[in-house]
Design a protein around this motif. Structure first.
Motif, PDB file in Angstrom:
ATOM      1  N   PHE A 138     -23.965   1.676  -2.684  1.00  0.00           N
ATOM      2  CA  PHE A 138     -23.988   0.402  -3.397  1.00  0.00           C
ATOM      3  C   PHE A 138     -25.306   0.244  -4.138  1.00  0.00           C
ATOM      4  O   PHE A 138     -26.360   0.639  -3.644  1.00  0.00           O
ATOM      5  CB  PHE A 138     -23.837  -0.769  -2.414  1.00  0.00           C
ATOM      6  N   ASP A 139     -25.239  -0.349  -5.310  1.00  0.00           N
ATOM      7  CA  ASP A 139     -26.429  -0.763  -6.053  1.00  0.00           C
ATOM      8  C   ASP A 139     -26.176  -2.208  -6.460  1.00  0.00           C
ATOM      9  O   ASP A 139     -25.325  -2.481  -7.310  1.00  0.00           O
ATOM     10  CB  ASP A 139     -26.627   0.130  -7.280  1.00  0.00           C
ATOM     11  N   VAL A 140     -26.891  -3.138  -5.833  1.00  0.00           N
ATOM     12  CA  VAL A 140     -26.639  -4.557  -6.053  1.00  0.00           C
ATOM     13  C   VAL A 140     -27.875  -5.202  -6.668  1.00  0.00           C
ATOM     14  O   VAL A 140     -28.976  -5.074  -6.135  1.00  0.00           O
ATOM     15  CB  VAL A 140     -26.275  -5.276  -4.732  1.00  0.00           C
ATOM     16  N   ARG A 141     -27.696  -5.879  -7.792  1.00  0.00           N
ATOM     17  CA  ARG A 141     -28.759  -6.646  -8.429  1.00  0.00           C
ATOM     18  C   ARG A 141     -28.559  -8.098  -8.007  1.00  0.00           C
ATOM     19  O   ARG A 141     -27.559  -8.722  -8.373  1.00  0.00           O
ATOM     20  CB  ARG A 141     -28.704  -6.483  -9.948  1.00  0.00           C
ATOM     21  N   ASN A 142     -29.470  -8.600  -7.201  1.00  0.00           N
ATOM     22  CA  ASN A 142     -29.197  -9.827  -6.454  1.00  0.00           C
ATOM     23  C   ASN A 142     -29.207 -11.097  -7.282  1.00  0.00           C
ATOM     24  O   ASN A 142     -28.615 -12.093  -6.897  1.00  0.00           O
ATOM     25  CB  ASN A 142     -30.187  -9.966  -5.293  1.00  0.00           C
ATOM     26  N   GLY A 143     -29.881 -11.103  -8.442  1.00  0.00           N
ATOM     27  CA  GLY A 143     -29.937 -12.350  -9.197  1.00  0.00           C
ATOM     28  C   GLY A 143     -30.613 -13.431  -8.375  1.00  0.00           C
ATOM     29  O   GLY A 143     -31.746 -13.283  -7.938  1.00  0.00           O
ATOM     30  N   ALA A 144     -29.895 -14.520  -8.110  1.00  0.00           N
ATOM     31  CA  ALA A 144     -30.466 -15.634  -7.349  1.00  0.00           C
ATOM     32  C   ALA A 144     -30.279 -15.480  -5.846  1.00  0.00           C
ATOM     33  O   ALA A 144     -30.755 -16.320  -5.074  1.00  0.00           O
ATOM     34  CB  ALA A 144     -29.838 -16.953  -7.813  1.00  0.00           C
ATOM     35  N   LEU A 145     -29.598 -14.415  -5.406  1.00  0.00           N
ATOM     36  CA  LEU A 145     -29.337 -14.242  -3.980  1.00  0.00           C
ATOM     37  C   LEU A 145     -30.593 -13.781  -3.240  1.00  0.00           C
ATOM     38  O   LEU A 145     -31.404 -13.022  -3.775  1.00  0.00           O
ATOM     39  CB  LEU A 145     -28.223 -13.219  -3.760  1.00  0.00           C
ATOM     40  N   THR A 146     -30.711 -14.190  -2.001  1.00  0.00           N
ATOM     41  CA  THR A 146     -31.781 -13.684  -1.143  1.00  0.00           C
ATOM     42  C   THR A 146     -31.429 -12.284  -0.673  1.00  0.00           C
ATOM     43  O   THR A 146     -30.270 -11.853  -0.737  1.00  0.00           O
ATOM     44  CB  THR A 146     -31.965 -14.583   0.078  1.00  0.00           C
ATOM     45  N   GLU A 147     -32.429 -11.579  -0.188  1.00  0.00           N
ATOM     46  CA  GLU A 147     -32.176 -10.235   0.347  1.00  0.00           C
ATOM     47  C   GLU A 147     -31.195 -10.293   1.512  1.00  0.00           C
ATOM     48  O   GLU A 147     -30.327  -9.420   1.651  1.00  0.00           O
ATOM     49  CB  GLU A 147     -33.483  -9.598   0.785  1.00  0.00           C
ATOM     50  N   ALA A 148     -31.295 -11.312   2.343  1.00  0.00           N
ATOM     51  CA  ALA A 148     -30.376 -11.457   3.470  1.00  0.00           C
ATOM     52  C   ALA A 148     -28.949 -11.667   2.989  1.00  0.00           C
ATOM     53  O   ALA A 148     -27.994 -11.119   3.566  1.00  0.00           O
ATOM     54  CB  ALA A 148     -30.810 -12.632   4.352  1.00  0.00           C
ATOM     55  N   ALA A 149     -28.788 -12.437   1.903  1.00  0.00           N
ATOM     56  CA  ALA A 149     -27.450 -12.683   1.369  1.00  0.00           C
ATOM     57  C   ALA A 149     -26.850 -11.399   0.796  1.00  0.00           C
ATOM     58  O   ALA A 149     -25.651 -11.145   0.936  1.00  0.00           O
ATOM     59  CB  ALA A 149     -27.498 -13.771   0.303  1.00  0.00           C
ATOM     60  N   VAL A 150     -27.688 -10.594   0.163  1.00  0.00           N
ATOM     61  CA  VAL A 150     -27.207  -9.316  -0.369  1.00  0.00           C
ATOM     62  C   VAL A 150     -26.768  -8.396   0.772  1.00  0.00           C
ATOM     63  O   VAL A 150     -25.727  -7.736   0.704  1.00  0.00           O
ATOM     64  CB  VAL A 150     -28.295  -8.648  -1.230  1.00  0.00           C
ATOM     65  N   THR A 151     -27.566  -8.351   1.835  1.00  0.00           N
ATOM     66  CA  THR A 151     -27.206  -7.529   2.997  1.00  0.00           C
ATOM     67  C   THR A 151     -25.873  -7.971   3.586  1.00  0.00           C
ATOM     68  O   THR A 151     -25.020  -7.140   3.944  1.00  0.00           O
ATOM     69  CB  THR A 151     -28.312  -7.611   4.062  1.00  0.00           C
ATOM     70  N   THR A 152     -25.670  -9.272   3.669  1.00  0.00           N
ATOM     71  CA  THR A 152     -24.402  -9.802   4.176  1.00  0.00           C
ATOM     72  C   THR A 152     -23.239  -9.405   3.261  1.00  0.00           C
ATOM     73  O   THR A 152     -22.164  -9.027   3.734  1.00  0.00           O
ATOM     74  CB  THR A 152     -24.479 -11.337   4.288  1.00  0.00           C
ATOM     75  N   ALA A 153     -23.457  -9.468   1.953  1.00  0.00           N
ATOM     76  CA  ALA A 153     -22.416  -9.105   1.003  1.00  0.00           C
ATOM     77  C   ALA A 153     -22.047  -7.627   1.116  1.00  0.00           C
ATOM     78  O   ALA A 153     -20.863  -7.257   1.074  1.00  0.00           O
ATOM     79  CB  ALA A 153     -22.870  -9.430  -0.417  1.00  0.00           C
ATOM     80  N   ILE A 154     -23.049  -6.767   1.249  1.00  0.00           N
ATOM     81  CA  ILE A 154     -22.772  -5.332   1.397  1.00  0.00           C
ATOM     82  C   ILE A 154     -22.030  -5.061   2.701  1.00  0.00           C
ATOM     83  O   ILE A 154     -21.099  -4.245   2.743  1.00  0.00           O
ATOM     84  CB  ILE A 154     -24.080  -4.524   1.318  1.00  0.00           C
ATOM     85  N   SER A 155     -22.405  -5.753   3.761  1.00  0.00           N
ATOM     86  CA  SER A 155     -21.699  -5.594   5.035  1.00  0.00           C
ATOM     87  C   SER A 155     -20.237  -5.993   4.900  1.00  0.00           C
ATOM     88  O   SER A 155     -19.338  -5.330   5.440  1.00  0.00           O
ATOM     89  CB  SER A 155     -22.374  -6.435   6.125  1.00  0.00           C
ATOM     90  N   ALA A 156     -19.977  -7.074   4.145  1.00  0.00           N
ATOM     91  CA  ALA A 156     -18.597  -7.516   3.932  1.00  0.00           C
ATOM     92  C   ALA A 156     -17.824  -6.492   3.099  1.00  0.00           C
ATOM     93  O   ALA A 156     -16.648  -6.221   3.352  1.00  0.00           O
ATOM     94  CB  ALA A 156     -18.590  -8.873   3.243  1.00  0.00           C
ATOM     95  N   ALA A 157     -18.491  -5.900   2.098  1.00  0.00           N
ATOM     96  CA  ALA A 157     -17.847  -4.872   1.285  1.00  0.00           C
ATOM     97  C   ALA A 157     -17.510  -3.643   2.131  1.00  0.00           C
ATOM     98  O   ALA A 157     -16.434  -3.047   1.992  1.00  0.00           O
ATOM     99  CB  ALA A 157     -18.744  -4.498   0.113  1.00  0.00           C
ATOM    100  N   CYS A 158     -18.420  -3.254   3.018  1.00  0.00           N
ATOM    101  CA  CYS A 158     -18.162  -2.121   3.917  1.00  0.00           C
ATOM    102  C   CYS A 158     -16.998  -2.421   4.849  1.00  0.00           C
ATOM    103  O   CYS A 158     -16.140  -1.554   5.101  1.00  0.00           O
ATOM    104  CB  CYS A 158     -19.416  -1.799   4.727  1.00  0.00           C
ATOM    105  N   ALA A 159     -16.945  -3.642   5.367  1.00  0.00           N
ATOM    106  CA  ALA A 159     -15.842  -4.026   6.249  1.00  0.00           C
ATOM    107  C   ALA A 159     -14.517  -3.927   5.515  1.00  0.00           C
ATOM    108  O   ALA A 159     -13.495  -3.494   6.080  1.00  0.00           O
ATOM    109  CB  ALA A 159     -16.068  -5.430   6.782  1.00  0.00           C
ATOM    110  N   ARG A 160     -14.514  -4.337   4.233  1.00  0.00           N
ATOM    111  CA  ARG A 160     -13.286  -4.245   3.438  1.00  0.00           C
ATOM    112  C   ARG A 160     -12.874  -2.789   3.254  1.00  0.00           C
ATOM    113  O   ARG A 160     -11.685  -2.453   3.348  1.00  0.00           O
ATOM    114  CB  ARG A 160     -13.512  -4.911   2.076  1.00  0.00           C
ATOM    115  N   LEU A 161     -13.827  -1.900   3.023  1.00  0.00           N
ATOM    116  CA  LEU A 161     -13.502  -0.479   2.874  1.00  0.00           C
ATOM    117  C   LEU A 161     -12.917   0.094   4.161  1.00  0.00           C
ATOM    118  O   LEU A 161     -11.956   0.877   4.127  1.00  0.00           O
ATOM    119  CB  LEU A 161     -14.756   0.297   2.463  1.00  0.00           C
ATOM    120  N   HIS A 162     -13.479  -0.273   5.311  1.00  0.00           N
ATOM    121  CA  HIS A 162     -12.941   0.215   6.584  1.00  0.00           C
ATOM    122  C   HIS A 162     -11.530  -0.322   6.820  1.00  0.00           C
ATOM    123  O   HIS A 162     -10.660   0.394   7.338  1.00  0.00           O
ATOM    124  CB  HIS A 162     -13.867  -0.173   7.731  1.00  0.00           C
TER     125      HIS A 162
END
Length: 247
Positions: free
Chosen positions: A7-31
């Protein structure tokens, strides 16, 4: 899905924690998708469908969604992408990896990230723009992991297929034999699922499929012949090519 996803995520207004949560959700969707579509997991709905243990109506709705895309891909590829012609029963693997990457990207988009890229084993879906401008994707030269065949500006999706990493695994549905009519094939377009299927079909079907792709709106292809010649359809957004290849 037997591959690595990055993943390569450009967070914009998101915090680093929010980006980490989003990537975790994307990984869960892939599984979750892998649990449904894996042909290696005996209890997955697709494995059960292939064995005839369940009917399509008994499978999760997303199986029907993917198979509808497979029918479209079969039609536009002149039959050279055909999951129903694979040994052991219907196998949407050649399309579902791209579809899964798009699902993961949708999860990242929903998080509010300004831009993101999902790379599923070289099949890539993007949205937004990187800080440097357009997403610039390098396509590896077959058999030369240290050398790029070309660099492409990508707005939505890019998929590459070939036999140089996994061996002759692409089957010609017409003959049921492995086929490698091109050394590699890369397709860009709005849908990674369709681009993924078309790249596979190009390797299986060769010039016939290249002609079909060249007539499609919003999609373009670049192929490397087995003789080492690089060719592209009109509108392929190539930015750079290797010095040894000829367009």
């Amino acid at each position: 899905m037997g591959t690595v996803v990055s993943f390569d995520v450009r967070n914009g207004a998101l915090t680093e924690a929010a980006v980490t949560t989003a990537i975790s959700a994307a990984c869960a969707r892939l599984h979750q998708i892998d649990d449904v579509f894996s042909t290696w997991k005996a209890d997955s709905p697709v494995s059960r469908l292939r064995r005839g243990d369940i009917a399509l109506g008994d499978a999760p709705a997303e199986v029907g969604d993917v198979l509808r895309l497979c029918r479209l891909a079969r039609a536009i590829s002149n039959g050279y992408f055909d999951p129903w012609a694979m040994p052991g029963g219907v196998d949407p693997t050649g399309l579902v990896k791209g579809w899964a990457a798009e699902q993961a990207l949708a999860t990242l988009r929903a998080s509010g990230a300004s831009a993101a890229m999902v790379n599923a084993g070289g099949d890539i879906a993007v949205y937004g723009r990187a800080e440097e401008g357009a997403w610039r994707i390098g396509v590896t030269e077959p058999g030369r992991a240290d050398r790029l065949l070309c660099v492409v500006e990508v707005e939505s999706a890019i998929a590459t297929s070939g036999a140089y990493e996994r061996g002759p695994h692409i089957i010609d549905p017409m003959t049921q034999a492995p086929a490698m009519r091109f050394a590699s094939a890369t397709v860009v377009g709005p849908s990674l699922a369709i681009a993924d299927a078309l790249a596979t079909a190009l390797v299986a079907g060769g010039g016939e499929v290249l002609k079909a792709v060249s007539a499609m709106p919003n999609y373009a292809a670049c192929i490397l012949t087995n003789e080492g010649v690089l060719r592209a359809t009109a509108g392929f957004p190539v930015e750079e090519t290797s010095q040894e290849a000829a367009m």
